[in-house]
Design an enzyme around this catalytic site. Structure first.
Site, PDB file in Angstrom:
ATOM      1  N   ASN A 291      43.540  48.918  40.357  1.00 29.57           N
ATOM      2  CA  ASN A 291      43.024  49.568  41.567  1.00 29.57           C
ATOM      3  C   ASN A 291      44.117  49.801  42.613  1.00 29.57           C
ATOM      4  OD1 ASN A 291      41.139  50.575  43.305  1.00 29.57           O
ATOM      5  ND2 ASN A 291      40.016  48.648  43.590  1.00 29.57           N
TER       6      ASN A 291
ATOM      7  N   HIS B 283      25.522  42.739  42.749  1.00 36.09           N
ATOM      8  CA  HIS B 283      26.021  42.608  44.123  1.00 36.09           C
ATOM      9  C   HIS B 283      24.973  43.050  45.126  1.00 36.09           C
ATOM     10  CE1 HIS B 283      30.632  43.128  43.439  1.00 36.09           C
ATOM     11  NE2 HIS B 283      30.112  42.279  42.578  1.00 36.09           N
TER      12      HIS B 283
ATOM     13  N   ARG C   9      25.104  38.146  43.829  1.00 35.17           N
ATOM     14  CA  ARG C   9      26.140  37.838  44.819  1.00 35.17           C
ATOM     15  C   ARG C   9      25.686  38.373  46.166  1.00 35.17           C
ATOM     16  NH1 ARG C   9      32.265  40.358  45.373  1.00 35.17           N
ATOM     17  NH2 ARG C   9      31.273  41.765  46.834  1.00 35.17           N
TER      18      ARG C   9
ATOM     19  N   TYR D 228      35.758  44.472  53.961  1.00 37.65           N
ATOM     20  CA  TYR D 228      35.723  44.851  52.557  1.00 37.65           C
ATOM     21  C   TYR D 228      34.717  43.977  51.805  1.00 37.65           C
ATOM     22  CZ  TYR D 228      37.093  45.575  47.773  1.00 37.65           C
ATOM     23  OH  TYR D 228      37.066  45.867  46.445  1.00 37.65           O
TER      24      TYR D 228
ATOM     25  N   ASP E 255      31.379  35.700  47.622  1.00 39.41           N
ATOM     26  CA  ASP E 255      32.817  35.981  47.475  1.00 39.41           C
ATOM     27  C   ASP E 255      33.507  35.823  48.832  1.00 39.41           C
ATOM     28  OD1 ASP E 255      35.299  36.927  46.777  1.00 39.41           O
ATOM     29  OD2 ASP E 255      34.589  38.816  45.916  1.00 39.41           O
TER      30      ASP E 255
ATOM     31  N   HIS F  86      36.883  36.138  49.127  1.00 38.85           N
ATOM     32  CA  HIS F  86      38.019  37.068  49.094  1.00 38.85           C
ATOM     33  C   HIS F  86      39.329  36.493  49.609  1.00 38.85           C
ATOM     34  CE1 HIS F  86      37.977  40.959  47.459  1.00 38.85           C
ATOM     35  NE2 HIS F  86      36.675  41.047  47.663  1.00 38.85           N
TER      36      HIS F  86
ATOM     37  N   GLU G  98      33.436  32.102  45.493  1.00 38.39           N
ATOM     38  CA  GLU G  98      34.524  32.806  44.808  1.00 38.39           C
ATOM     39  C   GLU G  98      35.743  32.981  45.698  1.00 38.39           C
ATOM     40  OE1 GLU G  98      33.162  36.442  43.032  1.00 38.39           O
ATOM     41  OE2 GLU G  98      35.043  37.464  43.452  1.00 38.39           O
TER      42      GLU G  98
ATOM     43  N   GLU H 145      40.264  36.932  39.785  1.00 42.25           N
ATOM     44  CA  GLU H 145      40.338  38.386  39.606  1.00 42.25           C
ATOM     45  C   GLU H 145      41.741  38.938  39.822  1.00 42.25           C
ATOM     46  OE1 GLU H 145      37.260  39.347  42.551  1.00 42.25           O
ATOM     47  OE2 GLU H 145      38.794  40.353  43.728  1.00 42.25           O
TER      48      GLU H 145
ATOM     49  N   ARG I 209      37.797  33.639  36.634  1.00 38.99           N
ATOM     50  CA  ARG I 209      37.265  35.003  36.775  1.00 38.99           C
ATOM     51  C   ARG I 209      38.252  36.080  36.347  1.00 38.99           C
ATOM     52  NH1 ARG I 209      36.408  37.261  40.841  1.00 38.99           N
ATOM     53  NH2 ARG I 209      34.674  38.539  40.200  1.00 38.99           N
TER      54      ARG I 209
ATOM     55  N   HIS J 177      35.652  38.976  35.878  1.00 42.52           N
ATOM     56  CA  HIS J 177      35.629  40.039  36.873  1.00 42.52           C
ATOM     57  C   HIS J 177      35.033  41.299  36.219  1.00 42.52           C
ATOM     58  CE1 HIS J 177      38.389  42.641  39.669  1.00 42.52           C
ATOM     59  NE2 HIS J 177      37.218  42.424  40.231  1.00 42.52           N
TER      60      HIS J 177
ATOM     61  N   ASP K  48      35.819  49.026  39.727  1.00 43.83           N
ATOM     62  CA  ASP K  48      37.146  49.625  39.541  1.00 43.83           C
ATOM     63  C   ASP K  48      37.745  49.282  38.182  1.00 43.83           C
ATOM     64  OD1 ASP K  48      37.349  47.238  41.730  1.00 43.83           O
ATOM     65  OD2 ASP K  48      38.969  47.052  40.275  1.00 43.83           O
TER      66      ASP K  48
ATOM     67  N   GLU L 271      30.353  39.280  35.870  1.00 52.27           N
ATOM     68  CA  GLU L 271      30.058  40.163  37.003  1.00 52.27           C
ATOM     69  C   GLU L 271      29.646  41.541  36.482  1.00 52.27           C
ATOM     70  OE1 GLU L 271      32.150  41.556  41.175  1.00 52.27           O
ATOM     71  OE2 GLU L 271      33.457  41.151  39.476  1.00 52.27           O
TER      72      GLU L 271
ATOM     73  N   TRP M 294      42.834  38.987  51.952  1.00 50.75           N
ATOM     74  CA  TRP M 294      41.432  39.413  51.787  1.00 50.75           C
ATOM     75  C   TRP M 294      41.065  39.328  50.326  1.00 50.75           C
ATOM     76  CZ3 TRP M 294      39.983  43.397  48.622  1.00 50.75           C
ATOM     77  CH2 TRP M 294      40.987  44.301  48.259  1.00 50.75           C
TER      78      TRP M 294
HETATM   79  C1  CS2 Z   1      35.637  41.960  44.210  1.00 54.84           C
HETATM   80  C2  CS2 Z   1      36.270  43.245  43.787  1.00 54.84           C
HETATM   81  O1  CS2 Z   1      34.298  42.153  42.330  1.00 54.84           O
HETATM   82  C3  CS2 Z   1      34.772  41.382  43.120  1.00 54.84           C
HETATM   83  O2  CS2 Z   1      34.565  40.201  43.116  1.00 54.84           O
HETATM   84  O3  CS2 Z   1      36.454  40.989  44.720  1.00 54.84           O
HETATM   85  O4  CS2 Z   1      35.643  44.236  44.504  1.00 54.84           O
HETATM   86  C4  CS2 Z   1      37.774  43.362  43.963  1.00 54.84           C
HETATM   87  O5  CS2 Z   1      38.134  43.315  45.283  1.00 54.84           O
HETATM   88  C5  CS2 Z   1      38.259  44.638  43.363  1.00 54.84           C
HETATM   89  O6  CS2 Z   1      37.903  44.675  42.032  1.00 54.84           O
HETATM   90  C6  CS2 Z   1      39.748  44.790  43.535  1.00 54.84           C
HETATM   91  O7  CS2 Z   1      40.195  45.865  42.816  1.00 54.84           O
HETATM   92 MG    MG Z   2      35.910  39.051  44.161  1.00 51.11          MG
END
Ligand code: CS2
Ligand code: MG
Length: 403
Positions: A37, A122, A147, A159, A211, A213, A237, A263, A284, A313, A317, A340, A403
């Site tokens: 990504n 999500h 989530r 985000y 999450d 982050h 997470e 991730e 993950r 993960h 993306d 996920e 983040w």
């Molecule tokens: C996120 C994602 O899926 C998740 O848990 O943290 O949106 C992550 O930020 C993106 O896949 C990054 O490319």
């Molecule tokens: Mg995540």
């Protein structure tokens, strides 16, 4: 079974995906996901310029040897670009092996260890009411694990939270990342109230995940984990920046809330200490960013020895090719935890025809030979690459933050 061609297709059917196509002399073709990504073109170049020419003429059946050749042979090891490129080759070769054998990939990995793969969706909201609505929508779809994220009052954009209720969060297209704002004290006050709100409204019969982050320090994460204990999260997470493995010792001393990380991992070395010191509960890592099936299976095998489970993960993306590969691995490994499932949006289905299915909160990769995903290159050409970046996060005083 000689490889006759290997080519990279960058397309944006909803969002950018990098797909590697590997052809063999007897007409069997395999595909792998090489999407990183915001850095898509770097992996495309790594593959096109440095890897594809090496693949032509090699025996497609020699998956392990090709993995070692690309990993050890390059001298420059690990890193997200390298490991995503190797992953795409690896998955494409597993796809070819499955198709040649006439078997779905999970059969080659030892067969199904379960009937289906528990997935989490999500739910997000710009307010607690918005979150409740999205949560109910996920329950109605059949999810058994959800989530939950909601906008922290006072912070304009964060985000991981959809910009409007009922939408998914995706970075906007453009040549520069959007800038978000962050305030840890506000978040730490809000997050327990948000989780309490969901438990009060929906009870304890559904798994809740959250999450963070990577946005907290170890002691802040310990405080959050302790505050969340009454609500029995499935996991918290990415509580702290993932590269600092020993930091998780501090977190572990302060809470029994289960911890999931991975991730951003790209090799077994990123989680060796986390696993062997039992500092986490779920890994993950993804098939696409962690060296493919060959390497991720090794990560999960190490994790199994220490009672750590998988939680791959599966964000939007990562392309449907990655989702399929993850589901085959999830179905086969003994220490599966959860998968996920963010899903894909836009016209992706014109380009990727999948055979995986969702029912009652569980997914199955399907029984088509190989991965079970068909890639339509002509359709991909109708959706060219669009620059699009993950956001940058700044604290209220302007400092760049994790983040
Ligand atoms: C996120 C994602 O899926 C998740 O848990 O943290 O949106 C992550 O930020 C993106 O896949 C990054 O490319
Ligand atoms: Mg995540």
């Amino acid at each position: 079974m000689k490889i006759t061609d290997a080519r990279v297709v960058v397309s944006s059917p909803g969002r950018n995906y990098v797909t590697l196509v590997v052809e063999t002399e007897d007409g069997v073709t395999g595909i792998g996901d090489a999407t990183l990504n915001g850095r898509e073109l770097a992996v495309a170049s790594y593959l096109r310029d440095h890897v594809c020419p090496l693949l032509v003429g090699r025996d497609a059946r020699r998956i392990e040897d090709t993995w070692q050749y690309l990993y050890k042979g390059a001298y420059w090891r690990r890193g997200p670009v390298t490991m995503t490129a190797i992953a795409a080759v690896d998955v494409a070769l597993w796809d070819i092996k499955g198709k040649a054998a006439g078997m779905p990939l999970y059969q080659l990995l030892g067969g199904a260890s379960r009937e289906g793969v528990l997935v989490y969706g999500h739910a997000s909201g710009t307010s607690l009411d918005g979150l409740s609505e999205d949560f109910q929508r996920h329950l109605d779809l059949g999810y058994r694990a959800i989530r939950v994220q909601a906008a922290v009052p006072g912070l304009e954009k964060t985000y991981g939270i959809a910009p409007a209720d009922g939408r998914v969060y995706e970075p906007a297209s453009g040549n520069r990342p959007q800038e978000d704002t962050w305030d840890t004290p506000a978040y730490l006050d809000f997050a327990p109230a948000m989780i309490a709100h969901v438990r009060e409204q929906f009870g304890y019969g559904v798994h809740l995940l959250h999450d963070v982050h990577h946005r907290l320090t170890p002691i802040e994460a310990g405080r959050l984990g302790a505050a969340l204990e009454p609500y029995r999260l499935f996991w918290m997470e990415d509580p702290t920046p993932a590269e600092d493995q020993s930091a998780f010792r501090i977190l572990r001393q302060h809470t029994t809330t289960p911890v999931a990380v991975g991730e951003v991992f790209n090799s077994i070395w990123d989680c060796q200490q986390l696993i062997t010191e039992r500092l986490i509960d779920y890994v993950r890592a993804s098939v696409s960013h962690t060296g493919g099936i060959t390497h991720l299976r090794r990560v999960f095998s190490l994790a199994e020895l220490y009672g750590v489970r998988s939680g791959s993960h599966g964000a939007g993306d990562l392309s449907p090719v990655a989702m399929a590969a993850a589901l085959h691995l999830d179905l086969a490994i003994p220490n599966f935890g959860i998968q996920e499932h963010m899903g894909h949006t836009g016209p992706y289905a014109e380009v990727f025809r999948t055979s995986y299915s969702f029912s009652d909160g569980y997914m199955h990769p399907g029984d088509a030979p190989g991965l079970g995903v068909e890639f339509d290159e002509e359709a991909a050409a109708r959706h060219p690459y669009e620059p699009r970046y993950l956001p940058v996060n700044r604290r209220l005083d302007g400092t760049v933050h994790d983040w």
